[in-house]
Motif scaffolding. Structure first.
Motif, PDB file in Angstrom:
ATOM      1  N   ARG B  26       0.615  -0.540   0.067  1.00  0.00           N
ATOM      2  CA  ARG B  26       0.191  -0.185  -0.206  1.00  0.00           C
ATOM      3  C   ARG B  26       0.740   1.185  -0.012  1.00  0.00           C
ATOM      4  NH1 ARG B  26      -3.223   2.555  -2.360  1.00  0.00           N
ATOM      5  NH2 ARG B  26      -4.268   4.028  -1.059  1.00  0.00           N
ATOM      6  N   LEU B  27       1.890   1.431   0.667  1.00  0.00           N
ATOM      7  CA  LEU B  27       2.856   2.166   0.976  1.00  0.00           C
ATOM      8  C   LEU B  27       3.584   2.406  -0.875  1.00  0.00           C
ATOM      9  CD1 LEU B  27       4.424   1.823   3.973  1.00  0.00           C
ATOM     10  CD2 LEU B  27       3.345   3.777   4.264  1.00  0.00           C
ATOM     11  N   LEU B  28       3.837   1.913  -1.071  1.00  0.00           N
ATOM     12  CA  LEU B  28       4.443   2.199  -2.420  1.00  0.00           C
ATOM     13  C   LEU B  28       3.402   2.113  -3.461  1.00  0.00           C
ATOM     14  CD1 LEU B  28       6.953  -1.574  -2.060  1.00  0.00           C
ATOM     15  CD2 LEU B  28       7.300   0.866  -2.378  1.00  0.00           C
ATOM     16  N   ARG B 101      23.358  -6.850  -9.622  1.00  0.00           N
ATOM     17  CA  ARG B 101      24.157  -6.072  -8.896  1.00  0.00           C
ATOM     18  C   ARG B 101      23.791  -4.462  -8.811  1.00  0.00           C
ATOM     19  NH1 ARG B 101      29.353  -6.766 -11.770  1.00  0.00           N
ATOM     20  NH2 ARG B 101      29.746  -8.633 -10.589  1.00  0.00           N
ATOM     21  N   ASN B 102      23.398  -3.640 -10.148  1.00  0.00           N
ATOM     22  CA  ASN B 102      22.752  -2.150 -10.112  1.00  0.00           C
ATOM     23  C   ASN B 102      21.845  -1.693  -9.956  1.00  0.00           C
ATOM     24  OD1 ASN B 102      25.500  -1.779 -11.355  1.00  0.00           O
ATOM     25  ND2 ASN B 102      25.339  -1.864 -13.163  1.00  0.00           N
ATOM     26  N   ILE B 103      20.445  -2.836  -9.101  1.00  0.00           N
ATOM     27  CA  ILE B 103      19.346  -2.919  -8.650  1.00  0.00           C
ATOM     28  C   ILE B 103      19.758  -2.216  -7.038  1.00  0.00           C
ATOM     29  CG2 ILE B 103      17.074  -3.554  -8.323  1.00  0.00           C
ATOM     30  CD1 ILE B 103      17.626  -6.341 -10.427  1.00  0.00           C
ATOM     31  N   PRO B 104      19.524  -1.167  -6.676  1.00  0.00           N
ATOM     32  CA  PRO B 104      19.197  -0.388  -5.301  1.00  0.00           C
ATOM     33  C   PRO B 104      17.974  -1.459  -4.719  1.00  0.00           C
ATOM     34  CG  PRO B 104      18.026   1.105  -6.925  1.00  0.00           C
ATOM     35  CD  PRO B 104      18.280  -0.081  -8.278  1.00  0.00           C
ATOM     36  N   VAL B 105      18.576  -1.601  -3.466  1.00  0.00           N
ATOM     37  CA  VAL B 105      18.741  -2.286  -2.109  1.00  0.00           C
ATOM     38  C   VAL B 105      18.570  -1.710  -1.352  1.00  0.00           C
ATOM     39  CG1 VAL B 105      18.422  -4.951  -1.574  1.00  0.00           C
ATOM     40  CG2 VAL B 105      19.669  -4.556  -3.926  1.00  0.00           C
ATOM     41  N   ALA B 125      23.388  -1.980   0.896  1.00  0.00           N
ATOM     42  CA  ALA B 125      21.931  -1.303   0.600  1.00  0.00           C
ATOM     43  C   ALA B 125      22.454  -0.270   0.563  1.00  0.00           C
ATOM     44  CB  ALA B 125      21.783  -2.121   2.171  1.00  0.00           C
ATOM     45  N   ASP B 126      21.080   0.550  -0.063  1.00  0.00           N
ATOM     46  CA  ASP B 126      21.168   1.408  -0.307  1.00  0.00           C
ATOM     47  C   ASP B 126      20.502   2.762   0.530  1.00  0.00           C
ATOM     48  OD1 ASP B 126      21.226   0.527  -3.019  1.00  0.00           O
ATOM     49  OD2 ASP B 126      21.744   2.836  -3.589  1.00  0.00           O
ATOM     50  N   GLU B 127      19.719   1.628   2.151  1.00  0.00           N
ATOM     51  CA  GLU B 127      18.782   2.396   2.834  1.00  0.00           C
ATOM     52  C   GLU B 127      18.688   1.396   3.817  1.00  0.00           C
ATOM     53  OE1 GLU B 127      18.059   6.667   1.783  1.00  0.00           O
ATOM     54  OE2 GLU B 127      18.239   4.934   3.382  1.00  0.00           O
ATOM     55  N   PHE B 128      18.747   1.832   4.956  1.00  0.00           N
ATOM     56  CA  PHE B 128      17.959   1.020   5.521  1.00  0.00           C
ATOM     57  C   PHE B 128      16.847   2.020   6.799  1.00  0.00           C
ATOM     58  CE2 PHE B 128      18.923  -2.988   8.617  1.00  0.00           C
ATOM     59  CZ  PHE B 128      18.954  -2.869  10.095  1.00  0.00           C
ATOM     60  N   PHE B 129      15.905   0.671   6.410  1.00  0.00           N
ATOM     61  CA  PHE B 129      14.192   1.188   7.380  1.00  0.00           C
ATOM     62  C   PHE B 129      14.014   0.440   8.704  1.00  0.00           C
ATOM     63  CE2 PHE B 129      14.459   4.213   4.017  1.00  0.00           C
ATOM     64  CZ  PHE B 129      13.275   3.554   3.681  1.00  0.00           C
ATOM     65  N   LEU B 141      13.078   6.568  -0.932  1.00  0.00           N
ATOM     66  CA  LEU B 141      13.562   6.241  -2.441  1.00  0.00           C
ATOM     67  C   LEU B 141      13.315   6.417  -3.941  1.00  0.00           C
ATOM     68  CD1 LEU B 141      11.034   2.832  -1.670  1.00  0.00           C
ATOM     69  CD2 LEU B 141      13.221   3.726  -0.615  1.00  0.00           C
ATOM     70  N   LYS B 142      12.570   7.753  -3.664  1.00  0.00           N
ATOM     71  CA  LYS B 142      13.092   8.649  -5.375  1.00  0.00           C
ATOM     72  C   LYS B 142      13.881   8.512  -5.736  1.00  0.00           C
ATOM     73  CE  LYS B 142      10.090   9.641  -8.805  1.00  0.00           C
ATOM     74  NZ  LYS B 142       9.021  11.321  -8.751  1.00  0.00           N
ATOM     75  N   PRO B 143      15.213   8.637  -4.691  1.00  0.00           N
ATOM     76  CA  PRO B 143      16.438   8.803  -5.448  1.00  0.00           C
ATOM     77  C   PRO B 143      16.920   8.170  -6.033  1.00  0.00           C
ATOM     78  CG  PRO B 143      16.522  10.584  -2.658  1.00  0.00           C
ATOM     79  CD  PRO B 143      15.347   9.590  -3.893  1.00  0.00           C
ATOM     80  N   HIS B 144      17.320   7.015  -5.206  1.00  0.00           N
ATOM     81  CA  HIS B 144      17.527   5.775  -5.609  1.00  0.00           C
ATOM     82  C   HIS B 144      16.759   5.184  -7.097  1.00  0.00           C
ATOM     83  CE1 HIS B 144      19.708   5.872  -2.085  1.00  0.00           C
ATOM     84  NE2 HIS B 144      18.930   5.775  -1.788  1.00  0.00           N
ATOM     85  N   LEU B 145      15.756   5.291  -7.160  1.00  0.00           N
ATOM     86  CA  LEU B 145      15.338   5.074  -8.363  1.00  0.00           C
ATOM     87  C   LEU B 145      14.823   6.000  -9.680  1.00  0.00           C
ATOM     88  CD1 LEU B 145      11.762   4.388  -6.756  1.00  0.00           C
ATOM     89  CD2 LEU B 145      13.109   2.540  -8.255  1.00  0.00           C
TER      90      LEU B 145
END
Lengths: 151, 216
Positions: B26-28, B101-105, B125-129, B141-145
């Motif tokens: 839902r959040l996404l 490997r280039n997909i942000p995680v 990992a690009d972020e840790f929530f 998430l936007k900037p990573h996408l």
């Protein structure tokens, strides 16, 4: 019952759930995710929570009933329950899981059993209150009213 | 420059919890992302077109070269604590794969463990929530996408260039090891700070603040 009365009941009931710690800010987050395109989101998530919790509580009862308790398993179930209750904002259920995990670590069966009773109790309390909340919502909508926005 | 049509970003969410899958979906979706949810790391790898037992060999071309493109995933968000393959294991597998490997995680966890956070960030990992995940987290998430969209666009341009001329653009030269390590360290520190700041923001969070980070 007329709409105004129902709405007042709704507001009071919601407020008391927050005041008494049954719900925390995460529940408000869920409410904010609900909109016209997803009008039943909160009910849906909470229903999943009920489903999941009942499964976990059954598993816990079974696990603690064993001659030789598998504390790792018990802990894993409690961890899951803590997670899902946290995700929907069921604060008191979540909090009742903290001590439970400590006693799992200590491998204290008696204490774990007592914790399980407490968790069950908290779960049933919040379940009843949430069901009342949803019932009030339905009644308001059926009477042609709108659900009051809670701050 | 942007000739490609605006397509929705596709996020793959991995979580063994039914409730959390519903929530993250839902959040996404409220951020207008296309979402696929799976309940395990191995299902995630399957979805991504990577066989779990596949030999990790970056020189080997992928068995089905078009597979990845059919199921284009722009970001993977995964729970840390899962039975079987943990989020960390999944992260490693993704980073070891030449096609993925280039997909942000992004890693999510209900437990605030600094050493866990460091480990994940150091693994790429690009972020840790911290759970429960909120809208404000998803907004990050936007900037990573956007970064991957640029990369994909760049790759597309490079591909076209290589098809028409013989000169291929050089990939960025690997930096001297020392400098690279420093930069990585800085990057992971920035991300650690982000993770820390994020959890200190709202008053009803019951998570304790921690002022410094001690490597365990």
């Amino acid at each position: 019952m007329e709409v105004g009365q129902l709405q007042r009941q709704f507001v009071e009931h919601t407020a008391s759930m927050f005041h008494e710690g049954f719900l925390d800010g995460q529940f408000s987050q869920l409410q904010q995710l609900q909109d016209e395109s997803n009008p039943d989101f909160v009910v849906e998530v909470v229903s999943l929570f009920f489903q999941d919790s009942e499964r976990l509580l059954n598993e816990l009862t079974r696990a603690l009933d064993q001659k030789c308790v598998d504390f790792k398993k018990v802990d894993a179930h409690v961890h899951q329950l803590k997670g899902s209750s946290s995700s929907i904002g069921a604060q008191r259920v979540k909090n009742s899981c903290f001590n439970f995990r400590n006693f799992c670590e200590e491998q204290n069966t008696e204490a774990c059993f007592r914790c399980l009773q407490l968790v069950k109790q908290e779960y049933l309390l919040v379940k009843n209150k949430l069901e009342t909340l949803f019932r009030l919502e339905q009644q308001i909508l059926a009477a042609g009213g709108s659900i009051p926005m809670m701050e | 420059m942007g000739l490609a049509k605006e397509s929705q970003f596709h996020v793959l969410a991995v979580d063994d919890s039914l409730v959390d899958r519903k929530l993250i979906e839902r959040l996404l979706k409220t951020s207008s992302y296309q979402v696929t949810t799976v309940d395990s790391g191995s299902k995630a790898l399957k979805f991504l077109g990577l066989n779990e037992d596949e030999q990790i060999n970056s020189n080997q071309p992928s068995v089905s070269p078009n597979n990845h493109q059919e199921v284009e995933v722009n970001l993977i968000i995964t729970d840390y604590c899962m039975p079987g393959m943990t989020g960390y294991d999944l992260l490693k597998k993704i980073k070891e794969s030449s096609s993925l490997r280039n997909i942000p995680v992004v890693i999510m966890s209900s437990e605030n463990v600094p050493s866990r956070i460091s480990r994940c960030l150091e693994e790429g990992a690009d972020e840790f929530f911290l759970k429960p995940v909120r809208k404000s987290d998803v907004n990050k998430l936007k900037p990573h996408l956007m970064k991957t969209k640029d990369n994909n666009h760049q790759k597309q341009e490079n591909k076209e260039a290589s098809e028409t001329t013989e000169v291929q653009p050089q990939p960025p030269q690997p930096q001297p090891p020392q400098l690279q390590l420093q930069q990585q360290q800085q990057q992971s520190n920035n991300k650690k700070r982000k993770a820390v700041e994020a959890e200190g923001l709202s008053p009803d969070r019951t998570m304790p603040r921690y002022s410094g980070l001690t490597a365990v």
